[in-house]
Structure formats: structure tokens, C-alpha cells
Design an enzyme around this catalytic site. Sequence first.
Site, PDB file in Angstrom:
ATOM      1  N   HIS A 139       0.856  -1.192   0.000  1.00 30.62           N
ATOM      2  CA  HIS A 139       0.000   0.000   0.000  1.00 30.62           C
ATOM      3  C   HIS A 139       0.888   1.237   0.000  1.00 30.62           C
ATOM      4  CE1 HIS A 139      -2.956   2.978   1.018  1.00 30.62           C
ATOM      5  NE2 HIS A 139      -2.526   3.136   2.256  1.00 30.62           N
ATOM      6  N   HIS A 141       1.214   5.733  -1.188  1.00 28.04           N
ATOM      7  CA  HIS A 141       0.502   6.999  -1.380  1.00 28.04           C
ATOM      8  C   HIS A 141       1.150   7.790  -2.519  1.00 28.04           C
ATOM      9  CE1 HIS A 141      -1.030   7.237   3.136  1.00 28.04           C
ATOM     10  NE2 HIS A 141      -1.425   6.139   2.515  1.00 28.04           N
ATOM     11  N   HIS A 210      -6.604   8.699  -1.489  1.00 21.64           N
ATOM     12  CA  HIS A 210      -5.775   8.069  -0.450  1.00 21.64           C
ATOM     13  C   HIS A 210      -4.525   7.407  -1.043  1.00 21.64           C
ATOM     14  CE1 HIS A 210      -5.625   5.285   3.343  1.00 21.64           C
ATOM     15  NE2 HIS A 210      -4.437   5.463   2.824  1.00 21.64           N
TER      16      HIS A 210
HETATM   17  O1  2HA Z   1       0.075   3.317   7.294  1.00 20.95           O
HETATM   18  O2  2HA Z   1      -1.185   4.531   4.924  1.00 20.95           O
HETATM   19  O3  2HA Z   1      -3.695   3.906   5.225  1.00 20.95           O
HETATM   20  C1  2HA Z   1      -0.636   4.480   7.182  1.00 20.95           C
HETATM   21  C2  2HA Z   1      -1.572   4.390   6.062  1.00 20.95           C
HETATM   22  C3  2HA Z   1      -2.955   4.083   6.369  1.00 20.95           C
HETATM   23 ZN    ZN Z   2      -2.655   4.779   3.464  1.00 22.82          ZN
END
Ligand code: 2HA
Ligand code: ZN
Length: 212
Positions: A139, A141, A210
Site C-alpha cells: 500500500h 501513497h 488516499h
Molecule cells: O500506514 O497509509 O492507510 C498508514 C496508512 C494508512
Molecule cells: Zn494509506
Amino acid sequence: MNLEEQAFAQEFIRLATDGDARGWHERNGGNLSYRLTAAEIEACTDCFYNTAPWNAIRTAVPVLGGSFFLLTGSGKCMRNVRFAPAENTGIIEINAAGNAYRLVWGLTDGKPTSELPTHLAVHALKCTGGKEGNRVIYHAHPAHLIALTFILPLDDALFTRELWEMDIENPIVFPEGIGIVPWVIPGSEAAAAATLEKMRSYRVVVWAHHGT
Ligand code: 2HA
Ligand code: ZN
């Protein structure tokens, strides 16, 4: 044996470092998890402690029973993984029923990523695919991609098409397209459920406003 020197740990550190170098992990943004192979679990057993308490997994993942995951910690920064792996990452064990987990290594003063529900749900879905199944959930950003979610309609086909048109590598990297999840509360079971639905069709899902 030093767990941090194992090949899988080194590759984990490399991904965390590369993602940080790309500017995809402001402060503690993003998280990463890796499902260990049977051989890796075996090689690391001597490093594991068995004193941490079990924690309930709200949406049980029976298919992951007995699995071990190396993952980043809640509130930990991807940038710091390479400097202090055992502080910023940890290994969790899933119990046989797949309804509880406990720390067995690392995260000396922490707990697993806040996005654990999504990581576990998607691992459970994807672990049976391919030769040995998929092992990594990542994940990030990425700012430009996040910016696009403020501009483009949040539609899988339309978003995919724009990305394919923007970079000629994209149709090769994700020929099946990408899924778009409308804004969801980070770390929630709802985020996990919405991501799981899209992950049935895709390998990449974008959480609007996000990240990936
Ligand atoms: O770890 O990115 O979505 C922090 C994040 C939560
Ligand atoms: Zn995040």
C-alpha cells in the site's frame, strides 16, 4: 541466524527503501506485508518468541491459518525500515483457525499496520493463485495518482483507460485494468471489504483520495 539478513527480509527492506525514494511514503504513509514460505518459516523459527498475546481477527481468514507475515508497523515510517528493521517491522503468526494473530518477531514497541484487515483479506483471496500463490500486499501513497482521483470520474474502465494512454508501459503492466474504490475510512473493515470486491478482478486497486 540474523533474521534481518534472510533474503526475504532484505527484499522487503529494498521495496520499502525504493518506495520511499519515489516519494510514495510521506511520514508513516503506506504499509507492506509479505507471506513467508514454509522454508523461510523453518529457517527463522529459532528467532521467534511465543510470549506475545493473541489478538482477534474480526473477519476470520481460515485459508491463512498457520501462515506467517513480515509486515510494517502501525505509525512506522517506510523510510526507517532500512535503518531499524526490528523496530519498524514485525512478523505475525496466524493461528490454525485463522481468527487470531500474535507477534513472533520485531515491532519491539509497536503493533502491526493499521491496514491489517485489508492486508489479510486480500492475502486470503490471492494466496491460492499462481504457482505458489501471491505473497506481497503493498500500500503506497503516490501523489500524482491520488491527485488524479480528485479529477477523473471514479470509474474502473475510465480511470484504467486514462492510465493506459498516459504511459505505454501501463497496458503491459496491468492489462486487466485497475479497480477504483470510493473514499473509505482508512484501516476499517469496510475498506477491506470494498478492496476485496475489486481485487477479485484486479491486482491493483486505488483508494480514491488516499493511495493504492
Ligand atoms: O500506514 O497509509 O492507510 C498508514 C496508512 C494508512
Ligand atoms: Zn494509506
